[in-house]
Design an enzyme around this catalytic site. Structure first.
Site: not given
Length: 210
Positions: A22, A24, A120, A180, A185
């Site tokens: 995941d 960011e 992603d 987030h 996550d």
């Protein structure tokens, strides 16, 4: 609410591991913002046969094009400017990540990437790699399972769940950590994945990068 099975089932899968990813990235309310860059690279590794988490990788990443995080980005992800300022740039972070995958014994044949959506690996990673032309895409990242499709198919839902929070609620689980935050996550998606594995659901490739 999907009640938990008291009897653990074995999910027959050609993959030994699920690698939950995941990313960011830098972001802003301003649509002209860019280029977007990865600022957190996390993965939680699940042993399919054991139906449990066996490892984690996490590093923040220092952006080099738009160096200062927006207030919107910090409020959304919780990632602080000081964290990325002290972090490696993406090439170093990617090298560490690839080394970790090797240490874990992960290969394209035995490991399936697991994401919550296609962003992603279908959007963000290609964008980042374009900014780092000396880097190549790891073969493991060329195909993946979108956990929302896996979840929908197992429960025979007409539509996929809205997102991670919807799936957690469906399994009777509460959010742990911060939504987030990349690593949080990953951990929460892994919890959903373990529930599915325990019910005999098999993770399969839902998309390939072209």
């Amino acid at each position: 609410l999907h009640s938990a099975n008291t009897t653990t089932k074995m999910a027959a899968s050609s993959f030994h591991y699920l690698a939950v990813l995941d990313l960011e990235a830098t972001c802003s309310k301003d649509r002209s913002f860019g280029p977007q860059e990865v600022i957190e690279l996390p993965t939680v590794l699940i042993d399919v046969a054991k139906q449990e988490v066996i490892g984690e990788f996490q590093t923040y990443v220092r952006p080099v094009h738009v160096i200062k995080l927006t207030d919107f980005c910090t409020e959304l992800t919780g990632i602080q400017q000081a964290w990325v300022d002290a972090a490696p740039t993406f090439p170093e972070a990617w090298a560490r990540y690839e080394a970790w995958l090797i240490e874990q014994g992960c290969t394209p044949k035995n490991t399936l990437m697991l994401t919550c959506g296609d962003w992603d690996l279908n959007s963000m990673l290609p964008r980042q790699l374009k900014l780092c032309p000396s880097l190549s895409r790891h073969p493991i990242t060329l195909q993946w399972c979108n956990v929302k499709h896996w979840y929908r198919n197992y429960y025979k839902r007409a539509q996929p769940p809205r997102g991670m929070l919807d799936m957690l609620e469906g399994e009777g689980l509460k959010l742990e950590g911060r939504h987030h935050s990349g690593i949080d996550d990953c951990r929460n998606i892994a919890r959903v994945a373990v529930c599915l594995l325990q019910k005999g659901a098999t993770a399969k490739v839902t998309r390939r990068h072209r």
